[in-house]
Enzyme design. Structure first.
Site, mmCIF file in Angstrom:
data_model
loop_
_atom_site.group_PDB
_atom_site.id
_atom_site.type_symbol
_atom_site.label_atom_id
_atom_site.label_comp_id
_atom_site.label_asym_id
_atom_site.label_seq_id
_atom_site.Cartn_x
_atom_site.Cartn_y
_atom_site.Cartn_z
ATOM 1 N N HIS A 594 23.064 35.709 44.625
ATOM 2 C CA HIS A 594 24.060 36.402 43.803
ATOM 3 C C HIS A 594 25.118 37.060 44.686
ATOM 4 O O HIS A 594 26.261 36.606 44.734
ATOM 5 C CB HIS A 594 23.376 37.440 42.906
ATOM 6 C CG HIS A 594 24.303 38.084 41.921
ATOM 7 N ND1 HIS A 594 23.956 39.171 41.157
ATOM 8 C CD2 HIS A 594 25.586 37.802 41.566
ATOM 9 C CE1 HIS A 594 24.966 39.520 40.392
ATOM 10 N NE2 HIS A 594 25.975 38.716 40.628
ATOM 11 N N HIS A 599 29.769 36.705 45.304
ATOM 12 C CA HIS A 599 30.669 37.848 45.506
ATOM 13 C C HIS A 599 31.232 37.905 46.929
ATOM 14 O O HIS A 599 32.448 37.957 47.129
ATOM 15 C CB HIS A 599 29.924 39.150 45.213
ATOM 16 C CG HIS A 599 29.641 39.385 43.780
ATOM 17 N ND1 HIS A 599 30.406 40.220 42.993
ATOM 18 C CD2 HIS A 599 28.662 38.908 42.963
ATOM 19 C CE1 HIS A 599 29.921 40.249 41.768
ATOM 20 N NE2 HIS A 599 28.853 39.458 41.717
ATOM 21 N N HIS A 786 27.954 31.552 39.634
ATOM 22 C CA HIS A 786 27.830 32.982 39.368
ATOM 23 C C HIS A 786 27.262 33.252 37.978
ATOM 24 O O HIS A 786 26.415 34.133 37.806
ATOM 25 C CB HIS A 786 29.176 33.679 39.515
ATOM 26 C CG HIS A 786 29.086 35.158 39.254
ATOM 27 N ND1 HIS A 786 29.470 35.709 38.047
ATOM 28 C CD2 HIS A 786 28.629 36.185 40.009
ATOM 29 C CE1 HIS A 786 29.267 37.010 38.081
ATOM 30 N NE2 HIS A 786 28.752 37.329 39.254
ATOM 31 N N ASN A 790 23.831 35.539 37.187
ATOM 32 C CA ASN A 790 24.212 36.885 36.767
ATOM 33 C C ASN A 790 23.820 37.226 35.339
ATOM 34 O O ASN A 790 23.201 38.255 35.083
ATOM 35 C CB ASN A 790 25.717 37.089 36.929
ATOM 36 C CG ASN A 790 26.150 38.497 36.570
ATOM 37 O OD1 ASN A 790 25.925 39.442 37.325
ATOM 38 N ND2 ASN A 790 26.766 38.653 35.407
ATOM 39 N N ILE A 936 31.639 40.585 37.230
ATOM 40 C CA ILE A 936 30.577 41.585 37.193
ATOM 41 C C ILE A 936 29.405 41.072 38.007
ATOM 42 O O ILE A 936 29.357 39.914 38.376
ATOM 43 C CB ILE A 936 30.114 41.916 35.764
ATOM 44 C CG1 ILE A 936 29.688 40.660 35.013
ATOM 45 C CG2 ILE A 936 31.160 42.659 35.023
ATOM 46 C CD1 ILE A 936 29.159 40.959 33.641
#
Length: 936
Positions: A594, A599, A786, A790, A936
């Site tokens: 993740h 990110h 993602h 997530n 997010i």
């Protein structure tokens, strides 16, 4: 140059001069603009004495033109405006065109309509006098007769002309000579003392139709920065195709975005630059919070966005954390106000800064475990009473207002504020789903972390670590153990040959940190291997778990293998071993699959794209939707999630060494060329190249929902990117000679991922095919990858026994004393409860996961929104519509497949079908597909 009119009205020679003003904006009346509910000054004459000095001042004012005299409540359409202007132009000199600029400014709490300060009063006066925004029209062409000089811009002030509850409109008039050429850009200067969010600029009156500028950007006050903002029309240009009159501005805008690499960044700035991760620790607060910087030869890591803050006094290698103030991100990267209200610092900080301390006052002992399983279940039925909140202005208090799902308000009795979690869908369907081995195996391919399982390619299993430090390399999982578990179906050798053995391997990743982590209070760690067998039914079955402790504290290496069992003692050892493996998997999911692989590695792509690709560049326009909010959420993570003593350190297995492990995995395992979905599946042995199979791949696990659904999405993304790239880059020469594109890719490799710049696996960028592969990978990582890791976080992790984030006690069988062993035999279930996260750790993580799994109401989904410039190009417009149509078909296909899953018990227990295209979200929030970006 033709000057704009300075005066649009005639004045009588009287003692006083009167002129009508457009309705100004007053505090508190935003919702009544355009109605008769409030009295404004629009109907009142303003008295201005005809004194000589004041008359001279009046001559310098730019007053509203007659066309704008209508009440703001009367909304003129674009056709109406163009019709009026066309009529006016018929009566003008044929060498001049009357042009009306309509500027749309969004009403925001952060903008110049929010303040009640003295500056606000001055800004109101600025609006009153018609000098709100200075616009300058820029020609796309150079002078033909003046040595190729740029044409002088045409300037005019825009004045307020009305609005509604969401936006304010400004207008200005220009006289544009026919030989001025096509308008290519507008320079904007904000005359207010505070920033404004500029949505659009539209120029009406040209024979060819309106000229559109989709700005969607914050414009700083000229009192903060005198540099004017540059906005280009909604057209794409490769650098070599840039109109001559815009070339200097194209380079100037990129230069502004790069900055000079000096000074502390200010909140209103839009500067993109690089720095290492040296702001995770907070040594000035406490030396216990000191953390080594990530980035450089010793601890390689991607780069983050530079803030320029001073370094700490206690550690010159660490950057000061700004005394709790919000971390800088370029202004246009910040959350929208919708996102800010539904997620962002409000909700997450409420959890970390208000909720956790409140829980700490209730749960006095932060290491207190849950005494019984029904105490865990009570989090979803009874809840925890919270301490009274200081801010109780709303019905539910501050926490209840921003986290209504979690914090309940109970009017009757003494329970005013209760933290009560929503029951995850997995638990709703089956309370004991997490207990079953079938579900344990199913979630490796259809759960929250479907990116770690890989094929066993060699036997026997061996470590690559130094045996002098970590003990014998040979695994304790032997052929005899596996043959016994397979039950005579196949031998180990045959199972490997037929690609039937799979592994979750966290042995070499975690073993170097075991001795360090065990020195932390309330934490333990092992290296682990977990083997699975692919049954004839096509489902996975767990065979064995190996846990290893390296030599430490004068003791030799310890390792033990645990297998499924119904023996009264062995069955509990197996369950505790599973808890350890799940804690390892949870940590690896959060830190690597993740955080790191989406990110963290994407941040350099965002920075390089803004520094090296003009907003006019077609590749910028393709990538921009996929980078929305990424820098902001990453900054928030550095503030409150991955920081020293943050949620990750305090509640996940590696503790304070979490980010160091992330750096080690980046150094040894991360490769850009392995981040596309097909390459990732092939690398893990989950897929084999086969030109006769769909997607050109044959899956070794046929029922692998992440791969099944993901490959469909991957193909759709790549087809869209292929159509797009081939339109702008018909041959390799165009790619090679695009200086912005080449600088972009070079900067990603040598600066953004500079610690790996010498790796031989970086893709070259010489052909359209190269570019298609690079862009498809980036878009996949920010969207499909993602979304997969997530949006199911609360569904699978909300009931933490299913996904414990930490194992707090060692295995009962590891060097137990006689007394410890007797205690385990007496109450084995207590040993499992003690191994789980503490009450404080569990509730903290559950609250954070709930927020992280939330779709924002302003989420943008892949294929949902067309970039304005694409609509002006019929080839790209048609390609995008085809892209949307393919996504819609995929969504229908997956919906049908998931309906069948409920009946067929897909892949094992089939408790919750894996849905890549419709990730789990909060009740009442409908997912529209895969979000475009890492938001997010």
């Amino acid at each position: 140059m033709i000057k704009p009119h300075l005066l649009h009205q005639s004045y009588q020679k009287t003692n006083h001069t009167f002129f009508s003003l457009h309705r100004p904006y007053f505090h508190g009346g935003r919702g009544d603009i355009g109605t008769n509910k409030i009295r404004t000054l629009s109907t009142l004459p303003l008295l201005w004495p005809a004194h000589a000095k004041k008359r001279e001042r009046l001559k310098r004012l730019v007053l509203p033109p007659p066309l704008a005299q209508a009440s703001p409540s009367s909304s003129a359409t674009t056709k109406d405006i163009d019709h009026v202007i066309d009529d006016t132009n018929e009566n003008k000199d044929i060498g001049v065109v009357n042009v009306k600029a309509v500027v749309k400014v969004k009403l925001t709490k952060a903008g110049f309509f929010s303040s009640l300060s003295l500056d606000r009063g001055i800004d109101d006066l600025t609006d009153l006098l018609g000098k709100s925004i200075l616009l300058e029209l820029v020609s796309s062409h150079l002078h033909d007769s003046e040595g190729g000089m740029e044409k002088e811009t045409i300037k005019a002030y825009a004045h307020k002309a009305g609005g509604d509850e969401k936006s304010v409109m400004y207008e200005s008039n220009f006289e544009v000579a026919n030989d001025f050429g096509e308008i290519g850009a507008v320079l904007v200067e904000n005359e207010h003392h505070t920033e404004m969010f500029l949505e659009t600029i539209t120029l009406h009156g040209f024979p060819e139709g309106p000229v559109h500028f989709d700005c969607a950007s914050w414009v700083h006050s000229k009192f903060d920065n005198t540099t004017k903002r540059i906005f280009f029309t909604n057209k794409c240009y490769l650098p070599s195709e840039t109109p001559s009159g815009l070339r200097r501005l194209r380079g100037e805008e990129l230069s502004n975005l790069r900055g000079n690499g000096e000074g502390t960044r200010k909140s209103f700035e839009r500067v993109y630059d690089y720095d290492i991760y040296n702001d995770i620790g907070d040594p000035d607060k406490s030396l216990d919070l000191q953390r080594p910087p990530l980035g450089g030869k010793e601890r390689p890591y991607p780069r983050r966005c530079r803030t320029g803050r001073p370094h700490c006094e206690a550690d010159r290698w660490s950057e000061n954390r700004n005394n709790g103030k919000k971390f800088y991100v370029p202004r246009d990267e910040c959350f929208s106000e919708v996102k800010e209200l539904t997620f962002s610092t409000k909700a997450l900080h409420a959890v970390l800064l208000i909720l956790v301390p409140s829980l700490g006052r209730i749960i006095k002992d932060k290491d207190l475990e849950f005494p019984f399983f029904h105490d865990i279940d009570s989090l979803f039925s009874v809840g925890l009473d919270l301490a009274p909140q200081p801010d109780d202005a709303t019905e539910h208090g501050f926490l209840g207002a921003i986290m209504p799902r979690l914090v309940k308000s109970i009017a009757a009795g003494d329970r005013q504020h209760v933290l009560r979690f929503e029951t995850p869908e997995t638990m709703n369907r089956d309370r004991f789903f997490w207990f079953r081995d079938e579900e344990f195996a199913r979630q490796t391919v259809a759960g929250l972390n479907p990116l770690s399982i890989s094929l066993v390619k060699e036997w026997p299993l061996r470590s690559n670590l130094d045996p002098g430090k970590y003990g014998p390399q040979e695994s304790a999982i032997t052929s005899e153990i596996i043959n016994k578990e397979i039950g005579g179906i196949l031998t180990v050798e045959k199972a490997i040959e037929e690609k039937k053995l799979f592994i979750l391997d966290y042995h070499d990743i975690l073993l170097p940190y075991v001795s360090k982590v065990r020195k932390l209070k309330g934490k333990t760690l092992y290296g682990s291997r977990t083997l699975f067998f692919l049954t004839p039914e096509g489902t996975l079955r767990p065979l064995a778990i190996e846990l290893t402790r390296p030599p430490m504290d004068g003791k030799k290496q310890w390792k033990q293998v645990f297998t499924p069992s119904w023996h009264s003692t062995s069955v509990w050892l197996w369950r505790i071993a599973k808890a350890h493996v799940l804690a390892h998997d949870s940590g690896y999911h959060q830190l690597i699959n993740h955080w790191l692989r989406t990110h963290c590695v994407t941040e350099p792509y965002v920075i390089a794209t803004n520094r090296q690709l003009s907003i006019m560049h077609p590749i910028y326009k393709l990538l921009h939707p996929h980078f929305r909010y990424t820098l902001e959420i990453n900054a928030l993570a550095r503030e409150a999630l991955i920081n020293a003593d943050g949620t990750i350190e305090s509640s996940f297995a590696p503790g304070k060494y979490a980010m160091e492990i992330s750096s080690a995995v980046y150094h040894h395992d991360w490769r850009f060329d392995m981040e596309s979905l097909p390459a990732d599946l092939i690398r893990r042995g989950i897929a084999i190249k086969d030109p006769f199979e769909p997607h050109g791949l044959r899956l070794t696990i046929k029922d692998y929902p992440f791969a099944n659904d993901g490959l469909l999405l991957w193909d759709i993304i790549k087809l869209w990117v292929t159509d797009y790239v081939n339109h702008y880059y018909p041959n390799s020469s165009v790619v090679e000679h695009d200086e912005e594109l080449q600088a972009w890719w070079k900067e990603i490799i040598t600066v953004g991922h500079g610690d790996k710049k010498d790796e031989p696996w970086w893709p070259i960028l010489n052909t359209p095919k190269d570019l298609i592969g690079i862009l498809s990978t980036i878009i996949w990582v920010t969207s499909g990858h993602h979304a997969a890791v997530n949006f199911g976080q609360y569904t699978y992790g909300g009931y933490f026994p299913n996904r414990p984030t930490i194992a707090r006690t060692k295995m009962p069988s590891e060097d137990p004393s006689e007394e410890e062993w007797k205690e385990f035999l007496k109450k084995p279930e207590r040993a499992l409860l003690k191994c789980f996260p503490s009450q404080l750790q569990a509730t903290r993580v559950m609250a954070v996961l709930d927020i992280l799994s939330t779709h924002s109401p302003d989420e943008e989904y892949i294929g949902e929104k067309m970039e304005p410039s694409w609509g002006e190009d019929p080839v790209i417009r048609d390609a995008f519509e085809m892209f949307k149509a393919r996504l819609k078909k995929l969504e229908v296909l997956i919906d049908e497949r998931n309906e069948n899953t409920k009946l067929k018990n897909r892949n094992g227990a089939g408790i919750v079908p894996y849905e890549l295209l419709k990730p789990f979200s909060k009740p009442g929030v409908t997912g529209k597909g895969v979000p475009c970006s890492i938001s997010i």
